[in-house]
Design an enzyme around this catalytic site. Sequence first.
Site, PDB file in Angstrom:
ATOM      1  N   ALA A   1       0.905  -1.253  -0.054  1.00 19.92           N
ATOM      2  CA  ALA A   1      -0.078   0.152   0.084  1.00 19.92           C
ATOM      3  C   ALA A   1       0.825   1.200   0.100  1.00 19.92           C
ATOM      4  O   ALA A   1       1.703   1.261   0.749  1.00 19.92           O
ATOM      5  CB  ALA A   1      -0.923   0.120   1.158  1.00 19.92           C
TER       6      ALA A   1
ATOM      7  N   VAL B   1       3.954  -1.314   3.662  1.00 15.27           N
ATOM      8  CA  VAL B   1       3.378  -0.158   3.333  1.00 15.27           C
ATOM      9  C   VAL B   1       4.642   0.789   3.052  1.00 15.27           C
ATOM     10  O   VAL B   1       5.703   0.747   3.458  1.00 15.27           O
ATOM     11  CB  VAL B   1       2.759   0.456   4.600  1.00 15.27           C
ATOM     12  N   LYS B   2       4.164   1.767   1.997  1.00 15.32           N
ATOM     13  CA  LYS B   2       5.102   2.770   1.509  1.00 15.32           C
ATOM     14  C   LYS B   2       4.645   4.042   1.863  1.00 15.32           C
ATOM     15  O   LYS B   2       3.685   4.366   1.638  1.00 15.32           O
ATOM     16  CB  LYS B   2       5.431   2.599   0.099  1.00 15.32           C
ATOM     17  N   THR B   3       5.592   4.905   2.690  1.00 16.36           N
ATOM     18  CA  THR B   3       5.243   6.080   3.086  1.00 16.36           C
ATOM     19  C   THR B   3       6.438   7.226   2.975  1.00 16.36           C
ATOM     20  O   THR B   3       7.550   6.958   2.835  1.00 16.36           O
ATOM     21  CB  THR B   3       4.602   6.164   4.520  1.00 16.36           C
TER      22      THR B   3
END
Length: 292
Positions: free
Chosen positions: A172, A202-204
Amino acid sequence: MADTDSVKEAKNFYHDIPQKNEAFFLKGLNSYDFGMKNRMSKIFNPKSGHTVMLAIDHGYFQGPTTGLERIDINILPIIPYTDTLMLTRGILRSVIPPTYSNGIVMRASGGPSILKELSNEQIAVDIEDAIRMNVAAMAVQVFIGGEYESQSIHNLTRLVDAGIRYGIPTLAVTAVGKELNKDARYLRLACRICAELGATYVKTYYCTEGFETVTSSCPVPIVMAGGKKLPEKDALIMTYNAIDQGAAGVDMGRNIFQSDYPIAMISAVREIVHNGMKPDKALDLYNSLKKA
Ligand code: 5RP
């Protein structure tokens, strides 16, 4: 009839040694099946527990952005230095040699271009094609607080369901619109929602205050997006800080492929991510490699 004459009777079953039952090396993923863990091990290095993903999927909404005009010329020389490539199936089929054997993370959402409302994405890949292309994960953009927030979350949950059916992880990607602050409070919210709804990782973005609260409140691994091009020194400091504060790697694009010396830059990033090199040493490495 099988020849049983030579079968030895004495066998050692090591009944006094319990079979090892090791926990998987990435947080939050122990309950997954073999296929999912095997694919995650193609993205993350089991020795360091970290990854250097090279993101080159920008064309899916930006067209031929700076540094990605000719992926065959600009990017192919860099790929031996990557753990994983994040890209669209179009570029994967048309340009990437099938001999690339590290992880492939396929962009699986899309729709609007930079001329339209970016959050209005749909799922853009059939799970069968992801399987056919032997990907290690599928990536979907999630626009928390965006105009089409619910639709983007629905894209995530549909991909998670399809991925779980076949053992393919879902990454995500927390999109940050122009109007949204990239502070820890926002990033915590976005990352946690993605993990709660089933994202495998998750990539943020990085934030200077409280990034460790983003990583610690997310029950699955986080990789840091690079964001806009920074001076190399600043990008290396940001990489060091993100890893030091709990990121399991980077998924970096422009700070590598828009560098004047992309191979020197990704080599320096690798030393930080996998070996904990301090940013000043990594900058020295960058400077020495760019002269080579
Ligand atoms: C687009 C993406 C890109 O892959 C992401 O922006 C990473 O690239 P960069 O480091 O250039 O920001 O997810 O939404």
